[in-house]
Design a protein around this motif. Sequence first.
Motif, PDB file in Angstrom:
ATOM      1  N   ASN A 337       0.772  -1.230  -0.120  1.00 39.90           N
ATOM      2  CA  ASN A 337      -0.060   0.086   0.141  1.00 39.90           C
ATOM      3  C   ASN A 337       0.935   1.148  -0.118  1.00 39.90           C
ATOM      4  O   ASN A 337       0.559   2.183  -0.414  1.00 39.90           O
ATOM      5  CB  ASN A 337      -0.664   0.052   1.215  1.00 39.90           C
ATOM      6  CG  ASN A 337      -1.907  -1.107   1.196  1.00 39.90           C
ATOM      7  OD1 ASN A 337      -2.146  -1.565   0.021  1.00 39.90           O
ATOM      8  ND2 ASN A 337      -2.584  -1.539   2.183  1.00 39.90           N
ATOM      9  N   ILE A 338       2.128   1.226   0.557  1.00 40.31           N
ATOM     10  CA  ILE A 338       3.011   2.487   0.400  1.00 40.31           C
ATOM     11  C   ILE A 338       3.673   2.654  -0.773  1.00 40.31           C
ATOM     12  O   ILE A 338       3.473   3.814  -1.450  1.00 40.31           O
ATOM     13  CB  ILE A 338       4.073   2.164   1.752  1.00 40.31           C
ATOM     14  CG1 ILE A 338       3.378   2.125   2.954  1.00 40.31           C
ATOM     15  CG2 ILE A 338       5.194   3.221   1.414  1.00 40.31           C
ATOM     16  CD1 ILE A 338       4.567   1.855   4.118  1.00 40.31           C
ATOM     17  N   TYR A 339       4.091   1.589  -1.676  1.00 41.71           N
ATOM     18  CA  TYR A 339       4.619   1.773  -2.603  1.00 41.71           C
ATOM     19  C   TYR A 339       3.882   1.842  -3.883  1.00 41.71           C
ATOM     20  O   TYR A 339       4.288   2.224  -5.016  1.00 41.71           O
ATOM     21  CB  TYR A 339       5.895   0.724  -2.930  1.00 41.71           C
ATOM     22  CG  TYR A 339       6.992   0.987  -1.931  1.00 41.71           C
ATOM     23  CD1 TYR A 339       7.705   2.108  -2.164  1.00 41.71           C
ATOM     24  CD2 TYR A 339       7.230   0.099  -0.974  1.00 41.71           C
ATOM     25  CE1 TYR A 339       8.787   2.381  -1.386  1.00 41.71           C
ATOM     26  CE2 TYR A 339       8.361   0.294  -0.143  1.00 41.71           C
ATOM     27  CZ  TYR A 339       9.202   1.388  -0.402  1.00 41.71           C
ATOM     28  OH  TYR A 339      10.076   1.425   0.469  1.00 41.71           O
ATOM     29  N   LYS A 340       2.854   1.230  -3.822  1.00 37.06           N
ATOM     30  CA  LYS A 340       1.652   1.363  -4.773  1.00 37.06           C
ATOM     31  C   LYS A 340       2.320   0.849  -6.233  1.00 37.06           C
ATOM     32  O   LYS A 340       1.933   1.005  -7.239  1.00 37.06           O
ATOM     33  CB  LYS A 340       1.077   2.442  -4.984  1.00 37.06           C
ATOM     34  CG  LYS A 340       0.272   3.115  -3.833  1.00 37.06           C
ATOM     35  CD  LYS A 340      -0.508   4.417  -4.085  1.00 37.06           C
ATOM     36  CE  LYS A 340      -0.979   4.948  -2.628  1.00 37.06           C
ATOM     37  NZ  LYS A 340      -1.652   3.849  -1.850  1.00 37.06           N
ATOM     38  N   LYS A 341       2.970  -0.302  -6.016  1.00 32.76           N
ATOM     39  CA  LYS A 341       3.434  -1.043  -7.294  1.00 32.76           C
ATOM     40  C   LYS A 341       3.886  -2.523  -6.865  1.00 32.76           C
ATOM     41  O   LYS A 341       3.845  -2.819  -5.502  1.00 32.76           O
ATOM     42  CB  LYS A 341       4.823  -0.324  -8.022  1.00 32.76           C
ATOM     43  CG  LYS A 341       6.004  -0.327  -7.124  1.00 32.76           C
ATOM     44  CD  LYS A 341       6.861   0.463  -7.706  1.00 32.76           C
ATOM     45  CE  LYS A 341       6.790   1.805  -8.469  1.00 32.76           C
ATOM     46  NZ  LYS A 341       7.887   2.381  -8.962  1.00 32.76           N
TER      47      LYS A 341
END
Length: 530
Positions: A337-341
């Motif tokens: 959820n932090i990096y969204k990749k």
Amino acid sequence: MFFLLFTAVVAGLRAQDRVERWGRFETVIKADVKGNPFDVGFSAVFTGPDTTFTVRGFYDGGGVYKLRFMPCATGEWTYKTRSTVAALDGRTGRFECIAPGEGNHGPVTTDGSYGFKYADGKRYYPVGTTSYDWMHAVGDYPGRTLCSMEESGFNKLRMLLIVQNFDFGYPEPALYPFELKGKSKDKDGKTVFEWDYSRFNPEYFAHVERCIDSLAAIGVEADVVLFHPYDDGRWNFDKMPMDVNVRYAEYVVARLGAFRNVWWSLANEYDFYRHLEIADWDRLTRAVVDNDPYAHLCSIHSHTAKYYKYWVPEYTHASVQDQAPVEGFGRAATVRNIYKKPVIFDEVCYEGNMDNRWGSLSGEELLYRMWQGLVAGTYVTHGECYMDGPTDYSRDFLAVGGEFQGESWKRIKFMRGILEAMPAPMQLCDSSWDPYTSSAGENYYMVYLGKKISPEWVFDLPVKNAMYPRLKEGLRFKVEIIDTWNMTVTEVPKVFETTAPVGDRVYDKGHGSVPLPDAPYLLLRITEAE
């Protein structure tokens, strides 16, 4: 086997007037130049159906310059070379790009979200392992490693492009990446190597290329680590000047960029390079990305729990070393959820018998961590390090390859079968609120029970199903019990029908439950009944 695989690959590259899509076109030009032939600028513009690529060439020794190109579309392609050297400038040619052959799905890329796919759209689930020096190991190790990879079903291999120093009398490699000017002994009797960093060793890189092609022949992606800090003064490849690092990175991309199964990993444990700053890694990353016309997958790897700025566009995915997020339910989703990749936990400790805290997991524990990452919408890389003694690396797959010694690797084909049967990658249905239930599509659920042993599972699903439609009353489901360790799938002889939502959950109208075997590591697959 290594010889046979390489021979098959080479045979497929001879007819250069016709090249399959995502195959490799190569042309050779002879030229005698004054000075250092590696200093010569040489490139070509390739023009095909509605697109143009500029590709760097490279010097391959013996007065030979090469251009390699991976066509991305069928049809006619033409090229024209550019160089300040007359013999290399203005050369033209053409070839036909034909449909890809069986097993050629193109390079792996991201799916624009949290997963991966091949260029032809086929879903790719990275289930990889690590063998740092399999390419550089002596004797028949490379061939044995290829046999082990094919038998196991792993589809990605993390590996070092430059050999690391095991010390303890590990044999001197037969080849080096740079031209050796000479060797001497210091006052303590230690060998001192003198390198010509301005001249590469084409034979070294040709060996690397044969290994990468052999992986492609068995469907394995080569996650190539360009830099590592494990030299410890033996050759000093980890202490090269920054301009040499950039030159090396550009040369590697020129040689390997047209290999469809290559991924770029800028470094392993980059933060152990005490003399390099973040700005230096940014520069090296740009040297790779700016010179790669194909936009191969690219990341960088740190020491434990040292998280990098993977959100920048140069990095296609996060390559993380941290076991904590996969030691419990739902934790890995936080990183996602932090990096969204896409996130790959490329090191979560290793199965093995080493006397340390990172190389002594049981096979059950490693497989548990892999499934914990998967159900949370991330991916986890396997690794094992069994040794006969503190200085005997002969059985250590992590170090030199060869044969697997542990137990978790035997479950990889089964794991991939579960993943590849899904309509979409897994992600938590209701992140933060339900760390146990994952969605792999509309009305397609996975519930991982982990180490917990229970007599039954009461039919109970979250109303929220990630981005898919919310659950409603009257849907009918079947349940299968997947034993991830014993590799069995058992269908429950009962159909469950959902109630109207009760708060944020739905249940079975008949208050049904699933009797469970007396075993850990169970995964429940819950899909819509016909």
